[in-house]
Motif scaffolding. Structure first.
Motif: not given
Length: 395
Positions: A309-311, A323-326, A328-331, A343-351
């Protein structure tokens, strides 16, 4: 008696005995000490008229004309406590260099290889044809009379990996690498830029096989019809002479140049023997985007990420955009962890949040490129660009 009164008395004495140089210099010293520099200079000049070789008068003139440093006295007084300004301790001074190591350009040995470059299949094929395969097969190169000199102009939107690709070529060959931009060669003095360009190619020849990478070459070799600067015109001429090998043998030197605006590059730069091959470096395709996203997420805590879906959502995005997308999602994930205390994992909702805010940086370039492909492609130079735009239904 005050200092002003002493100065006034001495001034009268000098007026009465104008040829008494020691007395005039004594008055000048008092004027300097009082901060009355202009008057002191007048007195010292009068003394030098009478005794031009008077060493004391010369020293006093130098002292009077040198601006006083208000901090100097405090530095001397506190030298045991506060170290002097603008000095480097002897044990921290760099060792002097000499010989070929004393040069203005840094020669690197990149560790990245072409396998580290995502996508760019056509570009890799062109590089293999023009330079990589001949270098790896010296016997066949001799049989076919193929030289190791040449150049390739890479053009395309910003952030699509042109610089990274150049480093990968040098790493693939285990060759030296010289990366140069306008700031590295431009000099304010007449002839300085030409000298720097000559030194660049001298360094490359000493380190052959060597990949020379000219970044943003349109700034260094702008069309001469567009520049009114005589200095830039002569710099372009020097670059052309170096590419032709007029100043030395360029065998074993492969020149890679990158630009976002090939239509601004002087046409003489693309004649045979110079940057005689042009390659379009496009935004990464779907497999390349997947590879780039995986690379930037490899050390991040991720869970339930829909890579497909990201692709699909990042068509026309450059490698830098991805790279900026990753980032921002990490932020978003990190801010949520800080706010909740868990603390939680990075998930699709962040992207999904990041995709809603970010836009690809290639848009303005593609719009300009569309105009070039439509109205400035009479000689077919940008046929590959036109074909790409048609495939993407942008033309």
């Amino acid at each position: 008696m005050t200092d002003d009164a002493v100065i006034a008395s001495l001034a009268k004495a000098v007026e009465a005995q104008p040829d008494d140089v020691p007395l005039r210099l004594h008055l000048a010293q008092l004027l300097v000490n009082a901060g009355r520099t202009d008057e002191a200079v007048t007195q010292i000049a009068a003394a030098l008229q009478r005794e031009p070789d008077n060493a004391s008068a010369r020293r006093l003139m130098t002292s009077a004309l040198t601006p006083a440093d208000p901090l100097a006295a405090y530095e001397e007084e506190l030298s045991d406590i506060v170290p002097p300004r603008f000095t480097v301790p002897a044990d921290e001074r760099p060792e002097p260099v000499a010989g070929e190591d004393d040069r203005i350009f840094d020669v690197e040995r990149p560790k990245v290889k072409l396998a580290d470059v995502g996508g760019m299949v056509d570009v890799k094929k062109r590089l293999d044809l023009a330079f990589l395969a001949p270098l790896r097969n010296p016997e066949l190169r001799g049989l076919y009379g193929k030289s190791l000199r040449g150049g390739l102009l890479l053009y395309g939107p910003p952030g699509c990996g042109k610089t990274f690709l150049a480093r990968a070529v040098a790493g693939e060959l285990e060759a030296k690498f010289l990366s140069v931009s306008l700031a590295d060669v431009l000099d304010m003095w007449v002839g300085g830029t030409e000298r720097n360009l000559h030194e660049l190619f001298l360094t490359a020849r000493r380190n052959a096989p060597c990949v020379v990478f000219l970044d943003e070459v349109d700034a260094l070799a702008l069309k001469r019809s567009k520049t009114t600067s005589t200095g830039m015109r002569t710099a372009i001429n020097q670059l052309l002479a170096e590419l032709d090998g007029m100043e030395g043998d360029n065998d074993g030197i492969f020149v890679l140049a990158a630009t976002n605006a090939p239509w601004d590059v002087d046409p003489a730069l693309q004649r045979p023997g110079r940057l005689d091959r042009t390659m379009l470096v496009l935004p990464p395709d779907a497999p390349a985007r997947a590879s780039i996203l995986q690379y930037h997420l490899r050390e991040r805590p991720i869970a339930r990420i829909d890579l497909d879906a990201l692709v699909a959502a990042t068509e026309h995005w450059s490698g830098a955009d991805l790279e900026h997308l990753c980032e921002s999602a990490a932020e978003y994930a990190m801010h949520d962890s800080i706010t909740s205390g868990t603390v939680r994992m990075m998930e699709q909702k962040d992207f999904t949040k990041a995709l809603g805010e970010l836009r690809p940086s290639t848009g303005p370039w593609l719009e300009t490129a569309r105009n070039v492909a439509m109205f400035a492609n009479g000689d077919g130079q940008y046929d590959d660009l036109a074909a790409y735009l048609r495939r993407r239904k942008l033309l």
